[in-house]
Design an enzyme around this catalytic site. Structure first.
Site, PDB file in Angstrom:
ATOM      1  N   ARG A  87     -62.693 -27.965 -12.967  1.00  0.00           N
ATOM      2  CA  ARG A  87     -61.427 -27.412 -13.444  1.00  0.00           C
ATOM      3  C   ARG A  87     -61.634 -26.993 -14.886  1.00  0.00           C
ATOM      4  O   ARG A  87     -61.648 -27.840 -15.782  1.00  0.00           O
ATOM      5  CB  ARG A  87     -60.332 -28.476 -13.421  1.00  0.00           C
ATOM      6  CG  ARG A  87     -60.010 -28.965 -12.025  1.00  0.00           C
ATOM      7  CD  ARG A  87     -58.978 -30.084 -12.155  1.00  0.00           C
ATOM      8  NE  ARG A  87     -58.787 -30.744 -10.875  1.00  0.00           N
ATOM      9  CZ  ARG A  87     -58.080 -31.851 -10.717  1.00  0.00           C
ATOM     10  NH1 ARG A  87     -57.495 -32.414 -11.769  1.00  0.00           N
ATOM     11  NH2 ARG A  87     -57.950 -32.397  -9.539  1.00  0.00           N
ATOM     12  N   ASP A 116     -60.589 -25.375 -18.484  1.00  0.00           N
ATOM     13  CA  ASP A 116     -59.356 -25.317 -19.287  1.00  0.00           C
ATOM     14  C   ASP A 116     -58.932 -23.883 -19.576  1.00  0.00           C
ATOM     15  O   ASP A 116     -59.692 -22.941 -19.329  1.00  0.00           O
ATOM     16  CB  ASP A 116     -59.618 -25.985 -20.644  1.00  0.00           C
ATOM     17  CG  ASP A 116     -59.362 -27.464 -20.579  1.00  0.00           C
ATOM     18  OD1 ASP A 116     -58.567 -27.895 -19.723  1.00  0.00           O
ATOM     19  OD2 ASP A 116     -59.960 -28.191 -21.394  1.00  0.00           O
ATOM     20  N   ARG A 126     -66.804 -29.517 -25.118  1.00  0.00           N
ATOM     21  CA  ARG A 126     -66.235 -28.993 -26.369  1.00  0.00           C
ATOM     22  C   ARG A 126     -66.281 -30.030 -27.485  1.00  0.00           C
ATOM     23  O   ARG A 126     -66.511 -29.695 -28.653  1.00  0.00           O
ATOM     24  CB  ARG A 126     -64.808 -28.511 -26.139  1.00  0.00           C
ATOM     25  CG  ARG A 126     -64.749 -27.223 -25.317  1.00  0.00           C
ATOM     26  CD  ARG A 126     -63.350 -26.934 -24.813  1.00  0.00           C
ATOM     27  NE  ARG A 126     -62.390 -26.890 -25.900  1.00  0.00           N
ATOM     28  CZ  ARG A 126     -61.065 -26.789 -25.722  1.00  0.00           C
ATOM     29  NH1 ARG A 126     -60.583 -26.706 -24.495  1.00  0.00           N
ATOM     30  NH2 ARG A 126     -60.257 -26.748 -26.750  1.00  0.00           N
TER      31      ARG A 126
END
Lengths: 246, 246
Positions: free
Chosen positions: A50, A52, A198
């Site tokens: 999934r 972002d 990230r």
């Protein structure tokens, strides 16, 4: 019912992310609506991961079950015709066994993160890379990154919204290389926590500027505390690049 | 007056081309207006080449004369601030002798042309590459291209709007290589005729599909007749990549 496995490329800029959201467009919704327009069937498209809002994919994998008889090549062509002009493209389509699951059968995932290390603003890469003006030492970033490889508690690098049961994950690879003004960070693992790539990239950038030492990065990992996070990189430079299956 | 040499990257999609036009935005106009906002002076920005509508640059060279005292680094930063959010970035800026001319001092120019050779539509590369669905044989294209290298009358590969005095030009290099699904065509010469690179690329694509043989390409060149042109490639994939100076 026939199960089809898809390989999908998308530009994440106009989307709230991979997953269907009530408050905006998603890649999953775009694909499901395209399947429905082709087959007349309700469709659920399951992805390997999934991503972002604003995160891209070079090769997301997904599956969908379809009752109508259709050849994989024709389905791919029809999906691309229906998706147009959305920046989502189906690169490959094949039939798979009914127990093949894009998410649960996946043995490994890989991401790449692109940093354009220059003062000048981005032109065609706006939203497709992280522009970072101060000089970065990619060698120091790569060296420090090796402390994160292996099995660790990655709580420091995990979003407060992460739904995973455990923060203990095994990171198989984290490499940093420079190609001219571009720095590419490659990360591979069976699975990642929410915001893990990230968050790791953000802290590696602190190492690249000299603000953090390799020891500071290791200390942040060992703290196993989100408060020890130095910096979270923006979604712009992140690409889902590979999902591995048996 | 001080003469500044600029290195400029731009995304050609929103522009009518490099050169100022009465009927739409141009890169030259965007730069000249940015200089005027910084200096309060009327400014003429001269480029090494004139790219067409929709053609991009990785490193266009240009010069501009400025009376106001300003350091090159500050001028570059101010230009990038003024250009924002236009997809034009100044990558380098230096002072040069007053007889240095971006166009007339230029000894050689190089272009690259990007073809994405796949059936799926483009996502982030829309307008930044030529998507070509049928398989292309890059080796055959490279082999055939070598007949165009050297000094020839390039009338076949010249737009009817070309203003050059002579169609006789020396092509220094024309190479075709494949990198995964991408085919890159590199062309270098002292100067090019209007549409020359796009016209050569279009005919090489005919070779790549097998519709033309290497002999057909050579015959088209020898015809020295625009009617012998097989195909003109769209501007999307064309990038000005280098201008060489003494």
């Amino acid at each position: 019912m026939t199960r089809f496995a898809l390989t999908i490329e998308y530009d994440g800029r106009p989307y709230m992310g991979w997953q269907r959201q009530s408050h905006g467009p998603s890649v999953q919704q775009a694909l499901e609506e395209a399947v429905t327009r082709i087959t007349g069937e309700e469709a659920a498209v399951h992805g390997a991961g999934r991503t972002d809002a604003g995160v891209h994919a070079l090769a997301m994998r997904a599956h969908v079950d379809i009752a109508k008889s259709i050849a994989p090549f024709r389905l791919m062509e029809a999906l691309n015709a229906q998706l147009r002009p959305a920046p989502v493209a189906v690169l490959a389509c094949e039939t798979v066994a009914e127990d093949w699951h894009a998410r649960f059968s996946c043995l490994g995932r890989a991401y790449e993160y692109r940093i354009v290390n220059r003062r000048a603003p981005l032109t065609w890469d706006k939203g497709l890379a992280w522009q970072f003006a101060r000089p970065l030492d990619a060698g120091a970033m790569h060296g420090a990154a090796q402390a994160l490889v292996g099995r660790h508690d990655f709580t420091t690098f995990r979003s407060v919204h992460c739904q995973a049961e455990s923060a203990v994950k095994t990171l198989d690879r984290l490499s940093v290389s420079r190609h001219g003004e571009e720095i590419v960070i490659e990360a591979a693992a069976r699975s990642f926590l929410h915001h893990q790539v990230r968050s790791m990239v953000g802290c590696l950038v602190l190492v690249g500027t000299g603000k953090w030492s390799a020891r500071d990065l290791k200390a942040a990992l060992d703290a196993a505390d989100r408060a020890a996070l130095g910096l979270n990189a923006p979604p712009d430079g992140l690409y889902f690049v590979e999902a591995r299956y048996p």
